[in-house]
Design a protein around this motif. Structure first.
Motif, mmCIF file in Angstrom:
data_model
loop_
_atom_site.group_PDB
_atom_site.id
_atom_site.type_symbol
_atom_site.label_atom_id
_atom_site.label_comp_id
_atom_site.label_asym_id
_atom_site.label_seq_id
_atom_site.Cartn_x
_atom_site.Cartn_y
_atom_site.Cartn_z
ATOM 1 N N PRO A 186 58.572 33.650 54.372
ATOM 2 C CA PRO A 186 58.807 34.362 53.292
ATOM 3 C C PRO A 186 57.694 34.827 52.575
ATOM 4 N N MET A 187 57.630 36.116 52.047
ATOM 5 C CA MET A 187 56.549 36.650 51.491
ATOM 6 C C MET A 187 56.466 36.185 49.943
ATOM 7 N N GLY A 188 55.191 36.126 49.472
ATOM 8 C CA GLY A 188 54.885 35.567 48.124
ATOM 9 C C GLY A 188 53.509 35.259 47.731
ATOM 10 N N ASP A 189 53.380 34.894 46.655
ATOM 11 C CA ASP A 189 51.976 34.561 46.361
ATOM 12 C C ASP A 189 51.335 33.456 46.989
ATOM 13 N N PRO A 190 50.369 33.786 47.974
ATOM 14 C CA PRO A 190 49.672 32.914 48.760
ATOM 15 C C PRO A 190 48.900 31.754 48.282
ATOM 16 N N GLY A 191 48.615 31.992 46.836
ATOM 17 C CA GLY A 191 47.922 30.905 46.032
ATOM 18 C C GLY A 191 48.970 29.897 45.410
ATOM 19 N N ASP A 192 50.405 30.343 45.761
ATOM 20 C CA ASP A 192 51.083 29.496 44.972
ATOM 21 C C ASP A 192 51.532 27.912 45.893
ATOM 22 N N LEU A 193 51.017 27.019 45.182
ATOM 23 C CA LEU A 193 51.190 25.575 45.619
ATOM 24 C C LEU A 193 52.409 25.270 45.831
ATOM 25 N N MET A 194 53.371 25.897 45.148
ATOM 26 C CA MET A 194 54.801 25.233 45.234
ATOM 27 C C MET A 194 55.873 26.457 45.744
ATOM 28 N N ALA A 195 55.231 27.084 46.747
ATOM 29 C CA ALA A 195 56.051 28.396 47.281
ATOM 30 C C ALA A 195 56.995 27.793 48.153
ATOM 31 N N ASP A 196 58.376 28.296 48.004
ATOM 32 C CA ASP A 196 59.324 27.905 49.049
ATOM 33 C C ASP A 196 59.161 28.398 50.191
ATOM 34 N N PRO A 197 59.398 27.698 51.238
ATOM 35 C CA PRO A 197 59.030 27.441 52.467
ATOM 36 C C PRO A 197 60.086 28.520 53.405
ATOM 37 N N VAL A 198 61.331 28.709 52.459
ATOM 38 C CA VAL A 198 62.533 28.935 53.102
ATOM 39 C C VAL A 198 63.028 30.487 52.584
ATOM 40 N N ARG A 199 62.990 30.272 51.014
ATOM 41 C CA ARG A 199 63.669 31.360 50.557
ATOM 42 C C ARG A 199 62.789 32.650 50.190
ATOM 43 N N GLY A 200 63.040 33.734 50.099
ATOM 44 C CA GLY A 200 62.105 34.794 49.812
ATOM 45 C C GLY A 200 62.010 36.037 50.855
ATOM 46 N N PRO A 201 61.896 37.073 50.435
ATOM 47 C CA PRO A 201 61.794 38.240 51.521
ATOM 48 C C PRO A 201 60.945 38.243 52.510
ATOM 49 N N ARG A 202 61.506 38.597 53.914
ATOM 50 C CA ARG A 202 60.753 38.578 55.285
ATOM 51 C C ARG A 202 60.815 39.951 55.481
ATOM 52 N N ALA A 203 59.801 40.593 56.215
ATOM 53 C CA ALA A 203 59.748 41.746 56.884
ATOM 54 C C ALA A 203 58.756 41.700 58.077
ATOM 55 N N GLU A 204 59.118 42.801 58.887
ATOM 56 C CA GLU A 204 58.455 43.180 59.948
ATOM 57 C C GLU A 204 58.245 44.723 59.887
ATOM 58 N N LEU A 205 57.298 45.401 60.608
ATOM 59 C CA LEU A 205 56.867 46.669 60.496
ATOM 60 C C LEU A 205 57.278 47.495 61.929
ATOM 61 N N ALA A 239 49.944 41.327 58.080
ATOM 62 C CA ALA A 239 49.285 40.054 57.618
ATOM 63 C C ALA A 239 48.892 40.115 55.930
ATOM 64 N N SER A 240 49.003 41.519 55.408
ATOM 65 C CA SER A 240 48.839 41.524 54.043
ATOM 66 C C SER A 240 49.679 40.712 52.961
ATOM 67 N N PRO A 241 50.761 40.112 53.222
ATOM 68 C CA PRO A 241 51.311 39.217 52.624
ATOM 69 C C PRO A 241 50.736 38.024 52.344
ATOM 70 N N ALA A 242 50.181 37.703 53.671
ATOM 71 C CA ALA A 242 49.770 36.156 53.770
ATOM 72 C C ALA A 242 48.306 36.084 53.070
ATOM 73 N N VAL A 243 47.555 37.422 53.442
ATOM 74 C CA VAL A 243 46.195 37.201 52.823
ATOM 75 C C VAL A 243 46.165 37.857 51.470
ATOM 76 N N GLU A 244 46.826 38.896 50.947
ATOM 77 C CA GLU A 244 46.590 39.331 49.658
ATOM 78 C C GLU A 244 47.824 39.032 48.808
ATOM 79 N N GLY A 245 48.948 38.713 49.211
ATOM 80 C CA GLY A 245 50.063 38.176 48.238
ATOM 81 C C GLY A 245 50.809 39.570 48.087
ATOM 82 N N VAL A 246 50.571 40.515 49.123
ATOM 83 C CA VAL A 246 51.427 41.742 48.878
ATOM 84 C C VAL A 246 52.841 41.537 49.320
ATOM 85 N N ILE A 247 54.115 42.115 48.710
ATOM 86 C CA ILE A 247 55.253 41.962 49.187
ATOM 87 C C ILE A 247 55.625 43.417 49.559
ATOM 88 N N LEU A 248 55.915 43.532 51.051
ATOM 89 C CA LEU A 248 56.097 44.683 51.707
ATOM 90 C C LEU A 248 57.705 45.146 51.494
#
Length: 192
Positions: free
Chosen positions: A57-76, A98-107
């Motif tokens: 799922p997309m989210g803040d890449p620096g978040d140490l407590m990121a939810d590994p299941v919940r959150g928006p997911r996208a492809e282009l 890759a911008s969500p994983a690298v920059e924390g962008v939500i597509l």
């Protein structure tokens, strides 16, 4: 069936494509899992679909407590008229997904993403405008959110500036008014 298998099946089913007739390229970035770019020929059009951005799922890449299941997911998915080689496009689509994983962008629809370089060799397009896709979201087991495909429309630096000032819909209206086919890789910029 894992996430990427479901997404691959969903996009191939949408275009009525057999996996045996689909070309693909793999793009890798340091620290990230490989991203696959599917090239689906569909009559007078070619669809380039990413596969790999929805692993997590997309989210803040620096978040140490990121939810590994919940959150928006996208492809282009980028659709262009067939007949022209677009060297470098797979890498550009890899950078965008890759911008969500690298920059924390939500597509999401209407997002403007700058590449800082041509989208493919010889291209005047240096940014991408995302939009809603007709590809059905791919359901994942609860509690994961479905994977959504977003369209990618290449834009020039002038068009990107227009989006920043007037918004995405104003640019789409300008394209429609000028009769611009955004699927034409050789199109000119809208007169803004």
């Amino acid at each position: 069936m894992d996430v990427l298998d479901r997404v691959r099946t969903g996009v191939l089913d949408h275009f009525g494509a057999d996996s045996a007739g689909v070309d693909s390229a793999s793009v890798t970035f340091l620290g990230l899992e490989p991203i696959e770019i599917l090239r689906i020929v569909d009559g007078e059009f070619v669809h380039y679909a990413t596969l790999g951005g929805s692993r997590h799922p997309m989210g803040d890449p620096g978040d140490l407590m990121a939810d590994p299941v919940r959150g928006p997911r996208a492809e282009l998915v980028l659709t262009v008229r067939a007949g022209t080689a677009l060297p470098g496009l797979a890498k550009a689509l890899g950078v965008l997904i890759a911008s969500p994983a690298v920059e924390g962008v939500i597509l999401q629809a209407d997002a403007l993403l700058d590449l800082g370089e041509p989208m493919w060799q010889g291209s005047v397009f240096t940014a991408a405008l995302l939009g809603e896709s007709t590809i059905e979201p791919v359901a994942l087991p609860d509690p994961a959110e479905p994977v959504r495909y977003l369209t990618v429309t290449p834009v020039t630096a002038t068009e990107a500036a227009w989006v920043r000032v007037r918004g995405a819909q104003a640019l789409r209206d300008a394209w429609a008014e000028a009769g611009i086919d955004v699927r034409d890789p050789h199109r000119g910029a809208a007169s803004l």
